[in-house]
Structure formats: structure tokens, C-alpha cells
Design a protein around this motif. Structure first.
Motif, PDB file in Angstrom:
ATOM      1  N   SER A 191       0.820  -1.215   0.000  1.00  0.00           N
ATOM      2  CA  SER A 191       0.000   0.000   0.000  1.00  0.00           C
ATOM      3  C   SER A 191       0.855   1.266   0.000  1.00  0.00           C
ATOM      4  O   SER A 191       0.340   2.363   0.180  1.00  0.00           O
ATOM      5  N   ARG A 192       2.160   1.118  -0.147  1.00  0.00           N
ATOM      6  CA  ARG A 192       3.054   2.280  -0.173  1.00  0.00           C
ATOM      7  C   ARG A 192       3.594   2.488  -1.591  1.00  0.00           C
ATOM      8  O   ARG A 192       3.377   1.669  -2.473  1.00  0.00           O
ATOM      9  N   MET A 193       4.276   3.532  -1.790  1.00  0.00           N
ATOM     10  CA  MET A 193       4.973   3.880  -3.040  1.00  0.00           C
ATOM     11  C   MET A 193       4.021   4.382  -4.125  1.00  0.00           C
ATOM     12  O   MET A 193       4.414   5.159  -4.977  1.00  0.00           O
ATOM     13  N   THR A 194       2.790   3.885  -4.135  1.00  0.00           N
ATOM     14  CA  THR A 194       1.826   4.344  -5.140  1.00  0.00           C
ATOM     15  C   THR A 194       0.664   4.970  -4.378  1.00  0.00           C
ATOM     16  O   THR A 194      -0.348   4.332  -4.126  1.00  0.00           O
ATOM     17  N   ARG A 195       0.841   6.225  -4.022  1.00  0.00           N
ATOM     18  CA  ARG A 195      -0.002   6.861  -3.011  1.00  0.00           C
ATOM     19  C   ARG A 195      -1.305   7.423  -3.560  1.00  0.00           C
ATOM     20  O   ARG A 195      -2.244   7.712  -2.808  1.00  0.00           O
ATOM     21  N   ALA A 196      -1.355   7.642  -4.838  1.00  0.00           N
ATOM     22  CA  ALA A 196      -2.530   8.306  -5.413  1.00  0.00           C
ATOM     23  C   ALA A 196      -2.565   8.045  -6.912  1.00  0.00           C
ATOM     24  O   ALA A 196      -1.557   7.648  -7.498  1.00  0.00           O
ATOM     25  N   PRO A 197      -3.720   8.278  -7.557  1.00  0.00           N
ATOM     26  CA  PRO A 197      -3.759   8.143  -9.018  1.00  0.00           C
ATOM     27  C   PRO A 197      -2.707   9.040  -9.670  1.00  0.00           C
ATOM     28  O   PRO A 197      -2.320  10.073  -9.113  1.00  0.00           O
ATOM     29  N   GLY A 198      -2.289   8.634 -10.836  1.00  0.00           N
ATOM     30  CA  GLY A 198      -1.276   9.403 -11.566  1.00  0.00           C
ATOM     31  C   GLY A 198      -0.168   8.490 -12.053  1.00  0.00           C
ATOM     32  O   GLY A 198      -0.087   7.318 -11.646  1.00  0.00           O
ATOM     33  N   THR A 199       0.681   9.022 -12.894  1.00  0.00           N
ATOM     34  CA  THR A 199       1.761   8.213 -13.455  1.00  0.00           C
ATOM     35  C   THR A 199       2.898   8.077 -12.443  1.00  0.00           C
ATOM     36  O   THR A 199       2.933   8.792 -11.432  1.00  0.00           O
ATOM     37  N   CYS A 200       3.837   7.185 -12.705  1.00  0.00           N
ATOM     38  CA  CYS A 200       4.934   6.938 -11.771  1.00  0.00           C
ATOM     39  C   CYS A 200       5.634   8.251 -11.429  1.00  0.00           C
ATOM     40  O   CYS A 200       5.813   9.116 -12.291  1.00  0.00           O
ATOM     41  N   ASN A 201       6.038   8.346 -10.169  1.00  0.00           N
ATOM     42  CA  ASN A 201       6.582   9.635  -9.699  1.00  0.00           C
ATOM     43  C   ASN A 201       8.088   9.768  -9.880  1.00  0.00           C
ATOM     44  O   ASN A 201       8.715  10.663  -9.319  1.00  0.00           O
ATOM     45  N   THR A 202       8.683   8.861 -10.656  1.00  0.00           N
ATOM     46  CA  THR A 202      10.103   8.967 -11.003  1.00  0.00           C
ATOM     47  C   THR A 202      10.204   9.483 -12.439  1.00  0.00           C
ATOM     48  O   THR A 202       9.189   9.647 -13.116  1.00  0.00           O
ATOM     49  N   MET A 203      11.437   9.708 -12.907  1.00  0.00           N
ATOM     50  CA  MET A 203      11.604  10.086 -14.317  1.00  0.00           C
ATOM     51  C   MET A 203      11.714   8.798 -15.129  1.00  0.00           C
ATOM     52  O   MET A 203      12.708   8.521 -15.791  1.00  0.00           O
TER      53      MET A 203
END
Ligand code: FES
Length: 403
Positions: A191-203
Motif C-alpha cells: 500500500s506504499r509507493m503508489t499513493r494516489a492516481p497518476g503516473t509513476c513519480n520517477t523520471m
């Protein structure tokens, strides 16, 4: 109004508004069957919203609601929005890989834009293969179009450590396999690392590709860096809806925006972002649809001397939200101005240089270090290198820093 009506009729005459032909009659008839009045579509640009939302595309989970905001922008500008669902490539969910479906999305996008009675399009996507798929189709169809990126998901921390979607999953998996993390912790990590809708938060590939498309001139300035759950995101969606209507009146087609110079701007941005190596494959495919011949070696040539300035995973240490705080892509491009083709036209109807001048007031927040100045790069070397050998006679791309 009379003049606009004639202008619209001229724009459509090659496509779907030949008043006395039976097919056009059927188009008008069927639009009225859906409860639209004749004047709703005869005097207004009809704008398709190509939406890659689905219940199994977490990176695009918010695009259903955002499409409503885009519609608001289109209506307020005097257009008629029509939403068209397209193949949704939720990267992690699709087996064996979304790569085999990228070209299907490209074909679907092209056929939707060619076959249906529409005058312009908003392209909504963001997850890895979605951006190249949508852009490839739109370049082939050559109708006025504007890309609306889904935006990166929010950042998360675990045990005080910044964790990025994708990159840290592999790291924690290694720890789990090595026995350094027990089952309970491993389950908790789901349940961590992907906190909310949207694309991956890295480049990763998603933000790399949306940034390249922005540098090529196909989004509103700064659109790609806005977090999916930030209130600025729906504002950008409404503004995009408003702008596409004007683009139809201006007949601002992709063929007027896309050029070798626009592609080079994308490559220069890519190098400074230290983006995903997948981008080389996708950018070559996009360029081909736009009639620009591009090779792997062009990345090395065009990107020569461009250091990595974005301190974002996997090349750096931060996440996309930090990149946004630091001013996002316009702040990065501002530093790269001497290398960019600033005269390239964009969806705003202004050149890249003019867009950057308008962003200057809100650009780089010097206290945020996710975007480094040119004299303090993350790495001096190039973000990408091309290797050739018996395993890859036609060349393969690697990140030199990871070699
Ligand atoms: Fe969709 Fe990473 S899985 S952007």
C-alpha cells in the motif's frame, strides 16, 4: 458568426461537411439522434476527447473526471466536446508487456480521428506507451490536437526514505528475497509507493515521454510536471479544452508544429532529464509518423554536451513532485535555451521561446534543488549511450551511469 460558419465549413469540406452528400446527411442525422441540435455542431468545432481511462489503469484513474473538466473548457470556448474511449495501457497491469499494444493504440487513435466527424482532439494519457501511441496516431491523422498529460502521482516516504514507484519495488523485492524484509513488512509495502492516481513519480518512461512531447510543443507549458492530484491539474485540463477550440479556428495542425527542430528540442530535454532509455525507441517511432527520420545516433549527436540537470530517480535522488516545486519542465528548458530551437511553434500558437518567456515569472524556485543549474549538474556525462556489438548489431541504448 457568418464568417466563422464559413470558415468551419471550409475546414470541414474535405472531411465531413459536404452539405449535399448522403454520408454527411447521415452524420448530421445521427448527431441529432443523440439529442444534439443542428446548431450545436454546425457552427461549433466538434472536439474529440480521446480518453485512455479504464478501471484497470491506475495511472489514468482520474482521467474520467478530468475529461469532464476538459469538456467544460471546450464548451466555454464555444466548441462541442465528444468523449471517445481508447485502449487503456495500464503498464503494470498488462501482461506480458504493453509494448506489444503501443502500435494498436496508435492505429486506434489515427482511425478514430480519421473516421469520425470531428474537427480537433484532446489526447488524454500518460502511462508509458500511451503517450507515444496517442501521438503517433495524432501525427498521422494531422488534425489539430493537444496532449493532456495525466500527471505524476504524489510522493511517498517509507521509514523516512523517499520511495519512488517502480524503482523501489525492485529494491524492496531484492530485500525480501534476501530475507532482510519479512512477510508482514512486504505485505505492508503493497500500500506504499503508489499513493494516489497518476503516473509513476520517477523520471521513468511516463514522465520522460510526456516531457518530450511538451518540449516538442504539444502540451500547454508546464503541463507535464503538474501532479495528478494537484488543483492545478484540472485547471490545466480546462485551459487545454479552451485552447483546442482556438486551435481549430487557427487550423493549427500537428504538421505545422512537428519538425526536425521540435524533435531535437525533445531530445535535448530528454538528455537534461536523464530520462528513460525507452524514450529512444518511442521518439524514433513518433518522429517517423511526423515525417522526420531519426536514428539512435541522432540522440548522441543532438544531445552532445547536455548534462543531466534533473535530480530525479533513477538518475538522481528526488521525485516528480520535487521537480514541480522547482518549476517543472519550463524551468529546466529555461536553462537549456542556448541549445533549443526557440522559434519552434507550439500548441499555444506561440513559439517555445515565447512560452518560456511567459513562464519566467513562475519558473525556477532556486531553493528547490530538483533542477540543478548548468554548472552543477547531476552528472557531467550524457544520459544515454548507444552500444553496438554481436548482441545488438543495430544498436542498443544504455544509461552510461548505470553501466
Ligand atoms: Fe503507469 Fe508507471 S505504471 S506510469
Amino acid at each position: 458568426m457568418q464568417e466563422k460558419r464559413k470558415q468551419l465549413a471550409d475546414l470541414r469540406s474535405q472531411r465531413w461537411l459536404a452539405p449535399d452528400d448522403m454520408r454527411s446527411f447521415a452524420h448530421r442525422q445521427r448527431l441529432q439522434q443523440m439529442g444534439l441540435r443542428r446548431e450545436d455542431f454546425m457552427t461549433r468545432p466538434v472536439i474529440a476527447i480521446i480518453n485512455t481511462w479504464s478501471d484497470l489503469s491506475p495511472c489514468h484513474a482520474h482521467l474520467r473526471e478530468r475529461a469532464e473538466v476538459v469538456k467544460r473548457g471546450i464548451l466555454m470556448a464555444g466548441g462541442l466536446p465528444v468523449e471517445l474511449p481508447a485502449m487503456s495501457l495500464g503498464e503494470v497491469m498488462v501482461k506480458p508487456t504493453t509494448m506489444i499494444y503501443r502500435n494498436m493504440l496508435a492505429m486506434e487513435t489515427e482511425e478514430l480521428l480519421r473516421s469520425l466527424p470531428i474537427d480537433g482532439a484532446i489526447l488524454m494519457g500518460g502511462c508509458d506507451k500511451t503517450t507515444p501511441g496517442l501521438m503517433m496516431g495524432a501525427l498521422s491523422a494531422d488534425l489539430p490536437c493537444l496532449y493532456v498529460p495525466a500527471g505524476p502521482m504524489l510522493s511517498d516516504r517509507y521509514n523516512g526514505q523517499v520511495v519512488g514507484a517502480g524503482t523501489h519495488t525492485r529494491m524492496f523485492w531484492d530485500e525480501y528475497v534476501a530475507g532482510n524484509i519479512d512477510k508482514e513488512e512486504w505485505v505492508a509495502l503493497e500500500s506504499r509507493m503508489t499513493r494516489a492516481p497518476g503516473t509513476c513519480n520517477t523520471m521513468g518512461t511516463a514522465s520522460t515521454m510526456t516531457s518530450i512531447v511538451e518540449a516538442m510543443g504539444f502540451t500547454l507549458p508546464g503541463a507535464t510536471s503538474i501532479p495528478a492530484m494537484d488543483a492545478a491539474h484540472p485547471r490545466m485540463c480546462a485551459a487545454s479544452g479552451e485552447r483546442i477550440v482556438a486551435m481549430v479556428w487557427e487550423d493549427l495542425k500537428p504538421s505545422r508544429i512537428f519538425s526536425r527542430a521540435a524533435v531535437d528540442n525533445g531530445i535535448i530535454a530528454y538528455m537534461a532529464l536523464g530520462g528513460s532509455t525507452n524514450a529512444a525507441i518511442h521518439t524514433i517511432a513518433i518522429a517517423g509518423r511526423g515525417g522526420v527520420e531519426l536514428t539512435l545516433d541522432d540522440f548522441v549527436k543532438v544531445g552532445a554536451g547536455i548534462p543531466v540537470l534533473a535530480d530525479i530517480f533513477p538518475s538522481g535522488t528526488r521525485l516528480m513532485e520535487d521537480f514541480y516545486y522547482a518549476g517543472g519542465l519550463p524551468a529546466l528548458l529555461e536553462q537549456l535555451k542556448p541549445h533549443l530551437a526557440l522559434q519552434s511553434l507550439t500548441v499555444t500558437g506561440l513559439t517555445l521561446g515565447e512560452n518560456l518567456a511567459r513562464c519566467a515569472a513562475s519558473a525556477r524556485n532556486a531553493k528547490e534543488t530538483a533542477i540543478r543549474p548548468l554548472d552543477q549538474p547531476v552528472t557531467d556525462g550524457a544520459a544515454l549511450a548507444v552500444l553496438r556489438g554481436n548482441l545488438a548489431p543495430n544498436g542498443a541504448v544504455i544509461k552510461p551511469s548505470a553501466a
